[in-house]
Design a protein around this motif. Sequence first.
Motif, PDB file in Angstrom:
ATOM      1  N   SER A 142      40.395 -30.287  36.681  1.00  0.00           N
ATOM      2  CA  SER A 142      41.587 -30.821  36.039  1.00  0.00           C
ATOM      3  C   SER A 142      41.538 -32.332  35.896  1.00  0.00           C
ATOM      4  O   SER A 142      42.420 -32.923  35.286  1.00  0.00           O
ATOM      5  CB  SER A 142      42.833 -30.411  36.824  1.00  0.00           C
ATOM      6  OG  SER A 142      42.804 -30.994  38.089  1.00  0.00           O
ATOM      7  N   ILE A 143      40.496 -32.994  36.453  1.00  0.00           N
ATOM      8  CA  ILE A 143      40.448 -34.462  36.383  1.00  0.00           C
ATOM      9  C   ILE A 143      40.567 -34.978  34.955  1.00  0.00           C
ATOM     10  O   ILE A 143      41.140 -36.027  34.734  1.00  0.00           O
ATOM     11  CB  ILE A 143      39.166 -35.048  37.016  1.00  0.00           C
ATOM     12  CG1 ILE A 143      37.960 -34.204  36.665  1.00  0.00           C
ATOM     13  CG2 ILE A 143      39.312 -35.193  38.496  1.00  0.00           C
ATOM     14  CD1 ILE A 143      36.669 -34.779  37.176  1.00  0.00           C
ATOM     15  N   GLY A 144      40.037 -34.206  34.001  1.00  0.00           N
ATOM     16  CA  GLY A 144      40.129 -34.638  32.613  1.00  0.00           C
ATOM     17  C   GLY A 144      41.556 -34.905  32.177  1.00  0.00           C
ATOM     18  O   GLY A 144      41.810 -35.753  31.325  1.00  0.00           O
ATOM     19  N   GLY A 145      42.514 -34.174  32.747  1.00  0.00           N
ATOM     20  CA  GLY A 145      43.908 -34.393  32.378  1.00  0.00           C
ATOM     21  C   GLY A 145      44.650 -35.264  33.373  1.00  0.00           C
ATOM     22  O   GLY A 145      45.351 -36.205  32.996  1.00  0.00           O
ATOM     23  N   THR A 146      44.468 -34.996  34.684  1.00  0.00           N
ATOM     24  CA  THR A 146      45.286 -35.677  35.686  1.00  0.00           C
ATOM     25  C   THR A 146      45.044 -37.189  35.682  1.00  0.00           C
ATOM     26  O   THR A 146      45.989 -37.967  35.661  1.00  0.00           O
ATOM     27  CB  THR A 146      44.995 -35.124  37.086  1.00  0.00           C
ATOM     28  OG1 THR A 146      43.587 -34.985  37.239  1.00  0.00           O
ATOM     29  CG2 THR A 146      45.626 -33.772  37.279  1.00  0.00           C
ATOM     30  N   VAL A 147      43.765 -37.583  35.665  1.00  0.00           N
ATOM     31  CA  VAL A 147      43.447 -39.011  35.731  1.00  0.00           C
ATOM     32  C   VAL A 147      44.073 -39.757  34.551  1.00  0.00           C
ATOM     33  O   VAL A 147      44.688 -40.817  34.718  1.00  0.00           O
ATOM     34  CB  VAL A 147      41.913 -39.199  35.750  1.00  0.00           C
ATOM     35  CG1 VAL A 147      41.546 -40.634  35.486  1.00  0.00           C
ATOM     36  CG2 VAL A 147      41.361 -38.748  37.078  1.00  0.00           C
ATOM     37  N   GLY A 148      43.960 -39.147  33.359  1.00  0.00           N
ATOM     38  CA  GLY A 148      44.531 -39.795  32.182  1.00  0.00           C
ATOM     39  C   GLY A 148      46.038 -39.913  32.284  1.00  0.00           C
ATOM     40  O   GLY A 148      46.616 -40.950  31.956  1.00  0.00           O
ATOM     41  N   LEU A 149      46.691 -38.849  32.756  1.00  0.00           N
ATOM     42  CA  LEU A 149      48.159 -38.854  32.832  1.00  0.00           C
ATOM     43  C   LEU A 149      48.652 -39.920  33.806  1.00  0.00           C
ATOM     44  O   LEU A 149      49.556 -40.700  33.485  1.00  0.00           O
ATOM     45  CB  LEU A 149      48.656 -37.465  33.250  1.00  0.00           C
ATOM     46  CG  LEU A 149      50.161 -37.327  33.395  1.00  0.00           C
ATOM     47  CD1 LEU A 149      50.859 -37.630  32.088  1.00  0.00           C
ATOM     48  CD2 LEU A 149      50.534 -35.943  33.876  1.00  0.00           C
ATOM     49  N   ILE A 150      48.034 -39.987  34.998  1.00  0.00           N
ATOM     50  CA  ILE A 150      48.475 -40.971  35.992  1.00  0.00           C
ATOM     51  C   ILE A 150      48.289 -42.386  35.438  1.00  0.00           C
ATOM     52  O   ILE A 150      49.188 -43.231  35.536  1.00  0.00           O
ATOM     53  CB  ILE A 150      47.695 -40.799  37.317  1.00  0.00           C
ATOM     54  CG1 ILE A 150      47.871 -39.379  37.853  1.00  0.00           C
ATOM     55  CG2 ILE A 150      48.171 -41.797  38.350  1.00  0.00           C
ATOM     56  CD1 ILE A 150      46.935 -39.028  38.995  1.00  0.00           C
ATOM     57  N   GLY A 151      47.121 -42.623  34.818  1.00  0.00           N
ATOM     58  CA  GLY A 151      46.855 -43.945  34.244  1.00  0.00           C
ATOM     59  C   GLY A 151      47.855 -44.301  33.158  1.00  0.00           C
ATOM     60  O   GLY A 151      48.336 -45.432  33.087  1.00  0.00           O
ATOM     61  N   ALA A 152      48.194 -43.301  32.313  1.00  0.00           N
ATOM     62  CA  ALA A 152      49.139 -43.572  31.223  1.00  0.00           C
ATOM     63  C   ALA A 152      50.515 -43.911  31.775  1.00  0.00           C
ATOM     64  O   ALA A 152      51.181 -44.832  31.285  1.00  0.00           O
ATOM     65  CB  ALA A 152      49.227 -42.354  30.310  1.00  0.00           C
ATOM     66  N   VAL A 153      50.950 -43.194  32.811  1.00  0.00           N
ATOM     67  CA  VAL A 153      52.262 -43.482  33.401  1.00  0.00           C
ATOM     68  C   VAL A 153      52.288 -44.909  33.932  1.00  0.00           C
ATOM     69  O   VAL A 153      53.232 -45.668  33.697  1.00  0.00           O
ATOM     70  CB  VAL A 153      52.575 -42.473  34.533  1.00  0.00           C
ATOM     71  CG1 VAL A 153      53.768 -42.936  35.351  1.00  0.00           C
ATOM     72  CG2 VAL A 153      52.815 -41.099  33.954  1.00  0.00           C
ATOM     73  N   PHE A 154      51.201 -45.307  34.604  1.00  0.00           N
ATOM     74  CA  PHE A 154      51.116 -46.663  35.131  1.00  0.00           C
ATOM     75  C   PHE A 154      51.191 -47.685  34.000  1.00  0.00           C
ATOM     76  O   PHE A 154      51.985 -48.641  34.041  1.00  0.00           O
ATOM     77  CB  PHE A 154      49.807 -46.824  35.915  1.00  0.00           C
ATOM     78  CG  PHE A 154      49.486 -48.240  36.296  1.00  0.00           C
ATOM     79  CD1 PHE A 154      50.163 -48.869  37.323  1.00  0.00           C
ATOM     80  CD2 PHE A 154      48.498 -48.941  35.616  1.00  0.00           C
ATOM     81  CE1 PHE A 154      49.866 -50.174  37.667  1.00  0.00           C
ATOM     82  CE2 PHE A 154      48.194 -50.241  35.952  1.00  0.00           C
ATOM     83  CZ  PHE A 154      48.886 -50.855  36.986  1.00  0.00           C
ATOM     84  N   ALA A 155      50.394 -47.460  32.957  1.00  0.00           N
ATOM     85  CA  ALA A 155      50.328 -48.443  31.872  1.00  0.00           C
ATOM     86  C   ALA A 155      51.669 -48.561  31.148  1.00  0.00           C
ATOM     87  O   ALA A 155      52.138 -49.662  30.867  1.00  0.00           O
ATOM     88  CB  ALA A 155      49.215 -48.066  30.893  1.00  0.00           C
ATOM     89  N   VAL A 156      52.295 -47.405  30.848  1.00  0.00           N
ATOM     90  CA  VAL A 156      53.579 -47.438  30.140  1.00  0.00           C
ATOM     91  C   VAL A 156      54.610 -48.193  30.976  1.00  0.00           C
ATOM     92  O   VAL A 156      55.364 -49.026  30.468  1.00  0.00           O
ATOM     93  CB  VAL A 156      54.058 -46.007  29.829  1.00  0.00           C
ATOM     94  CG1 VAL A 156      55.493 -46.004  29.367  1.00  0.00           C
ATOM     95  CG2 VAL A 156      53.166 -45.377  28.783  1.00  0.00           C
ATOM     96  N   SER A 157      54.606 -47.925  32.273  1.00  0.00           N
ATOM     97  CA  SER A 157      55.568 -48.591  33.150  1.00  0.00           C
ATOM     98  C   SER A 157      55.328 -50.095  33.185  1.00  0.00           C
ATOM     99  O   SER A 157      56.279 -50.884  33.176  1.00  0.00           O
ATOM    100  CB  SER A 157      55.466 -47.983  34.540  1.00  0.00           C
ATOM    101  OG  SER A 157      56.070 -48.805  35.465  1.00  0.00           O
ATOM    102  N   MET A 158      54.064 -50.506  33.186  1.00  0.00           N
ATOM    103  CA  MET A 158      53.748 -51.941  33.174  1.00  0.00           C
ATOM    104  C   MET A 158      54.261 -52.589  31.897  1.00  0.00           C
ATOM    105  O   MET A 158      54.861 -53.665  31.904  1.00  0.00           O
ATOM    106  CB  MET A 158      52.230 -52.154  33.260  1.00  0.00           C
ATOM    107  CG  MET A 158      51.612 -51.973  34.609  1.00  0.00           C
ATOM    108  SD  MET A 158      52.157 -53.181  35.804  1.00  0.00           S
ATOM    109  CE  MET A 158      51.134 -54.573  35.347  1.00  0.00           C
TER     110      MET A 158
END
Lengths: 317, 321
Positions: free
Chosen positions: B71-87
């Motif tokens: 599932s890393i293909g999805g989880t890593v991207g999702l966590i990173g996107a949440v961080f970036a959007v929040s920043m």
Amino acid sequence: MNDKNLKTNVAFETAKRYLLMIGLVVVIIVLFTSMQPAFFSVMNLRNTIIDIALPVIVAAGMMIVIAGGGLDMSIGPICGFASLLSSLFMVNAGLPIAVSVAIGIAAGTGIGAINGLMVSRAGIDSFIATLGMQFVLLGIRYWLTGGKTISRLPQEFLAAGRGDLIGIPKLTIFMIVIVVIFIFVIDYTIFGRRLTSLGMNIEATRLSGINVKNMTLSAFALSGLLSSVCGVLLAAKTSTVTVDSGDSYTLDALTIAVFSYSIFGRAKPIGLVIAAVIIVLLTNGFSMIGASPSWINMIKGVIMLAAIIVGRIINKK
Amino acid sequence: MMRNKKISSFLNKYAVPIILLVFVLLIQAFNPGFHLLTWTNFQVILTQSTILGLISLGLSICVISGVTDMSIGGTVGLIGAVFAVSMVKGNGMVVSILLALVVSAVLYIIFTLLLAKSKYPSIIICICLMFICMGIERLYTDGKSIWLNNETVQTFATGNVIGIPNLVYFLIVLYVISYIFINHTKSGYKIRIVGENATAAVETGINLTKIRILAFGIAFALYWIASVLEPVRLGGSQLYAGQTYMLPAMAATFLGSSMITPGRVNLIGTLIGSIFMSIIMNFLTFLGAEFYFIPLVQGLLLLAGVALGTMRDRSIKQVPL
């Protein structure tokens, strides 16, 4: 329990699962029609019949692999590779249609056989072997086309993917033929029996004198064959071939095959068709009510997950 | 006789790393313009391998505990996107990192509920989670890449302390901790037993579920750190960033399983694999290779790595559904 009782019991259990799936189809139709009346129209139902054709063909390939205890993630890329190769030979090399199609299908089957060799002879996990193949094929497809779209396919070839024959869309006829062959192969041939037994218990299958390596190999080769047939039909249906055409079929095939396999607990060709109807209705429905296309892949993931969990409950595994 | 045994055991352990080293040196020898051996370029490669190394480390710990986490293909991207959007929304560094932690925790709980008890087929469940996460990521980011444009982040990402880039410290520290944990503690030992033979582990009184919960916890913590560092390194979060790491991470992990303890995934092998993959990627970029070359090479390396890793056990591995 005597033999007759057991038989009625099995028939009853199977009927229950069909009812469950058909019930789901009805629920989906009612839900989407209440949101968008045009959903329940002859036009959309006809589209559905055409749209399920290719997914059912690739899902049949996936089902053979799953029934044999494997997983094929390279279905979409093989599909794209076959359509690319046959249209390249048709358009650029000017070979006759039949020859180009034969080359495409042979190449796709060959890739499937390579997958099978990696799984059965080198002992690589089927998921990883086919995932690697997916990326290798992606590279090869870019290399072959340089990223360009292939169009101007011959009219006689395109005719195979369009129009009706005796009032039924041609693609649907292809699907019906393949499903009938599939039913015959799975339920009435030695190959089908051995395949089912391979997926259920590989050690017992091997000990009963069946060559499990060759069985696994042929399951992957058949999957490659069906994917490349789908790829050729896809080229005829869409009339242009791009580098990434066919890629989305991996997820479609996986969703449909896993759905029907989990619910029935074994390979059931008709279950495959109903599962495809569910997926296609959802896809069309979401686009008709104007939802973002991002939803649909997510929904497919959720359906697969739900089917596995529900399947475990009703099959009491 | 004794000597032969020693040599063959040495070759078993170190043949693949030696081949990789020779391969890299050959690349260097035939391409004098590719300054691999200069410290500057090596810093770049190490920084690149930080993210890959951390993701592969998490994946390796999952594999060691007996579950291949696709599932890393999805989880890593999702966590990173949440961080970036929040920043980008101006939430500040700490809040964004914590938000990413919350998302990782939720994913971790779902993952554990579904997979810790081995009730469901792990690979298909992971594929489902991957597609679900990718869908959420796309909805959340509207299908766009997100750029951070934050000076503090940029200085941190490009800075270094005594010549070692800041990001690489994460790699070193986390690898050392994980190595000691997996190889020299009781819990780490139990994780390895569970992965080796789950039935035997349960018979000896090990609580399978508990051990898996622990292993997944470490893995998701690593994914969290890697996913936050990825936008920091690149200055933004690309759509489906997880997908670009999935294949190299698997290649690194399984290539790693062909060395040190052949046939078993091990952390040192994973580290060597990650650095090797980064060198190859760096080299392809240097060559200005056509972009189709990268998936081709990655795919072939994955296949080669797995083939080497499974050399000792060539029986058919089934994926029960």
